[in-house]
Design an enzyme around this catalytic site. Structure first.
Site, PDB file in Angstrom:
ATOM      1  N   ARG A  78       0.809  -1.225   0.000  1.00  0.00           N
ATOM      2  CA  ARG A  78       0.000   0.000   0.000  1.00  0.00           C
ATOM      3  C   ARG A  78       0.842   1.275   0.000  1.00  0.00           C
ATOM      4  O   ARG A  78       0.494   2.241  -0.664  1.00  0.00           O
ATOM      5  CB  ARG A  78      -1.030  -0.037   1.132  1.00  0.00           C
ATOM      6  CG  ARG A  78      -0.531   0.201   2.507  1.00  0.00           C
ATOM      7  CD  ARG A  78      -1.362  -0.537   3.525  1.00  0.00           C
ATOM      8  NE  ARG A  78      -1.085  -1.963   3.442  1.00  0.00           N
ATOM      9  CZ  ARG A  78      -1.998  -2.909   3.400  1.00  0.00           C
ATOM     10  NH1 ARG A  78      -3.261  -2.604   3.449  1.00  0.00           N
ATOM     11  NH2 ARG A  78      -1.656  -4.181   3.327  1.00  0.00           N
ATOM     12  N   THR A  79       1.945   1.281   0.745  1.00  0.00           N
ATOM     13  CA  THR A  79       2.677   2.552   0.856  1.00  0.00           C
ATOM     14  C   THR A  79       3.311   2.938  -0.484  1.00  0.00           C
ATOM     15  O   THR A  79       3.218   4.083  -0.921  1.00  0.00           O
ATOM     16  CB  THR A  79       3.737   2.468   1.967  1.00  0.00           C
ATOM     17  OG1 THR A  79       3.079   2.083   3.174  1.00  0.00           O
ATOM     18  CG2 THR A  79       4.414   3.805   2.191  1.00  0.00           C
ATOM     19  N   LYS A  96      24.441  -6.734  -6.505  1.00  0.00           N
ATOM     20  CA  LYS A  96      25.826  -6.852  -6.991  1.00  0.00           C
ATOM     21  C   LYS A  96      26.800  -6.194  -6.008  1.00  0.00           C
ATOM     22  O   LYS A  96      27.992  -6.092  -6.292  1.00  0.00           O
ATOM     23  CB  LYS A  96      25.963  -6.163  -8.361  1.00  0.00           C
ATOM     24  CG  LYS A  96      25.089  -6.756  -9.446  1.00  0.00           C
ATOM     25  CD  LYS A  96      25.313  -5.990 -10.748  1.00  0.00           C
ATOM     26  CE  LYS A  96      24.340  -6.434 -11.833  1.00  0.00           C
ATOM     27  NZ  LYS A  96      24.333  -5.498 -12.962  1.00  0.00           N
ATOM     28  N   ARG A 142      12.067   3.605   1.699  1.00  0.00           N
ATOM     29  CA  ARG A 142      11.815   2.692   2.828  1.00  0.00           C
ATOM     30  C   ARG A 142      13.036   1.808   2.990  1.00  0.00           C
ATOM     31  O   ARG A 142      13.603   1.312   2.013  1.00  0.00           O
ATOM     32  CB  ARG A 142      10.573   1.847   2.554  1.00  0.00           C
ATOM     33  CG  ARG A 142      10.416   0.709   3.543  1.00  0.00           C
ATOM     34  CD  ARG A 142       9.089   0.014   3.423  1.00  0.00           C
ATOM     35  NE  ARG A 142       8.006   0.834   3.939  1.00  0.00           N
ATOM     36  CZ  ARG A 142       6.774   0.386   4.147  1.00  0.00           C
ATOM     37  NH1 ARG A 142       6.462  -0.862   3.864  1.00  0.00           N
ATOM     38  NH2 ARG A 142       5.842   1.182   4.623  1.00  0.00           N
ATOM     39  N   HIS A 189       7.412   6.529  10.516  1.00  0.00           N
ATOM     40  CA  HIS A 189       6.641   6.395   9.277  1.00  0.00           C
ATOM     41  C   HIS A 189       5.680   7.579   9.245  1.00  0.00           C
ATOM     42  O   HIS A 189       4.482   7.438   9.456  1.00  0.00           O
ATOM     43  CB  HIS A 189       5.891   5.064   9.328  1.00  0.00           C
ATOM     44  CG  HIS A 189       5.293   4.619   8.031  1.00  0.00           C
ATOM     45  ND1 HIS A 189       5.263   5.401   6.896  1.00  0.00           N
ATOM     46  CD2 HIS A 189       4.689   3.448   7.698  1.00  0.00           C
ATOM     47  CE1 HIS A 189       4.658   4.722   5.925  1.00  0.00           C
ATOM     48  NE2 HIS A 189       4.303   3.542   6.391  1.00  0.00           N
TER      49      HIS A 189
HETATM   50  C1  NCD Z   1       3.347  -0.550   8.159  1.00  0.00           C
HETATM   51  C2  NCD Z   1       4.834  -0.458   7.874  1.00  0.00           C
HETATM   52  O1  NCD Z   1       5.325  -0.962   6.898  1.00  0.00           O
HETATM   53  O2  NCD Z   1       5.471   0.157   8.707  1.00  0.00           O
HETATM   54  N1  NCD Z   1       2.562  -0.736   7.027  1.00  0.00           N
HETATM   55  C3  NCD Z   1       2.272   0.320   6.241  1.00  0.00           C
HETATM   56  O3  NCD Z   1       3.104   1.106   5.885  1.00  0.00           O
HETATM   57  N2  NCD Z   1       0.980   0.470   5.906  1.00  0.00           N
HETATM   58  C4  NCD Z   1       3.032  -1.471   9.245  1.00  0.00           C
HETATM   59  C5  NCD Z   1       3.402  -2.917   9.091  1.00  0.00           C
HETATM   60  O4  NCD Z   1       4.081  -3.338   8.179  1.00  0.00           O
HETATM   61  O5  NCD Z   1       2.987  -3.652   9.989  1.00  0.00           O
END
Ligand code: NCD
Length: 314
Positions: free
Chosen positions: A55-56, A83, A105, A133
């Site tokens: 989703r993100t 690599k 991320r 986050h």
């Molecule tokens: C979260 C994350 O990746 O920090 N998910 C997200 O971004 N919607 C929480 C999770 O992975 O549990």
């Protein structure tokens, strides 16, 4: 380094409320027949995810597309990282390719800020280890505010953040943001899943979900982050589920107006039952929707030419 968003602490109160105002405008854009505006035409947004995400990443990419930016997608599996390329070389290559902003991320706390210090373009933290986050917290705050018909504050609302707080960047960003907005935040978890020292957190904590439930307006469930466990700190998932899983029966202890949230991905049957996740009291899908508006606002705020205007016209 230019302006970036790596932590909730990067934002002033005015900027937070400006981002909510912008998000509401962009959510309205999303309802149009052609949900697209030329706000970031000519800009390139790169999504650089060293950890898996559904989703993100999609949400940031959709947000960029709806603002008419071009999108560069970096995925770990097919990259030169396998690599042996360093994080710095990867990031500098993406900047040299012409990216105007990097959404990143990574599994290491602090890595997004570090990358930002190497580059001249803004970086947005889409989750760094167990640290932060920020866009998740912003979209959660907006979801709570809209549900309870509050405009830019959450004064007096009682929020329980439940489950694996220890490994959760979502809990860290939410605890900061929601309490800054006036909510009373209670972290609810077994001792093994709470940080040892909470003295600097603006929160209360509790080990007993059943006792907390009757006194809250928002029940925010977290996923158990097994990928971040270095040892077997939770001896038994069944034991955890028995006391902390949000089942329909347990939800019955909460007040009638209390809502259920979760950042996703949800593990049905572990931290939340399917019945609760799909019930009308669950705002999980509204959170996902609001995420697009928040990310459009953040991208526009960092890259737009008219970024300080609250009512851009398109
Ligand atoms: C979260 C994350 O990746 O920090 N998910 C997200 O971004 N919607 C929480 C999770 O992975 O549990």
């Amino acid at each position: 380094m230019g302006r970036s968003l790596t932590s909730i602490a990067d934002l002033s109160d005015e900027e937070i409320s400006h981002l909510f105002d912008l998000s509401r405008i962009f959510l309205e854009v999303n309802e149009r027949e052609i949900p697209k505006v030329p706000a970031l035409r000519g800009k390139t947004v790169a999504t650089v995810f060293f950890e898996n995400s559904t989703r993100t990443r999609l949400s940031f990419e959709l947000a960029a597309t709806r603002l008419s930016a071009d999108v560069l997608t970096f995925t770990l599996g097919s990259s030169s990282v396998s690599k042996g390329e360093s994080l710095r070389d990867t990031a500098e290559t993406i900047e040299s390719l012409g990216a105007d902003l990097i959404v990143m991320r990574h599994s290491s706390s602090g890595s997004v800020k570090l990358v930002g210090s190497w580059l001249d373009i803004p970086v947005v933290n889409a989750g760094d280890g167990a640290h932060e986050h920020p866009t998740q917290a912003l979209l959660d705050a907006l979801t709570i505010m809209d549900h309870f018909h509050m405009n830019s504050r959450l004064d007096g609302l009682r929020v329980a953040i439940v489950g694996d707080v220890l490994h959760s960047r979502v809990a860290r960003s939410n605890a900061q943001l929601l309490s800054r907005l006036g909510a009373e935040v209670n972290l609810v978890a077994p001792p093994a899943l709470l940080p040892l020292d909470l003295s600097l957190w603006p929160v209360k904590s509790s080990f007993l979900l059943d006792e907390v439930l009757p006194q809250v307006d928002v029940i925010y469930m977290l996923r158990i982050q097994t990928e971040r466990f270095s040892e077997s700190i939770l001896p038994s998932m069944e034991e955890f589920s028995r006391s902390f899983s949000l089942t329909a029966n347990r939800l019955g202890r909460a007040g009638k107006g209390a809502i259920v949230m979760h950042p996703g991905p949800i593990i049905r049957g572990l931290e939340i039952s399917a019945e609760v996740a799909d019930s009308p009291r669950s705002l999980i899908r509204t959170q996902v929707k609001n995420g697009i508006g928040i990310r459009m606002a953040v991208l526009y705020w960092l890259l737009g030419t008219d970024r300080d205007r609250v009512d851009p016209q398109w």
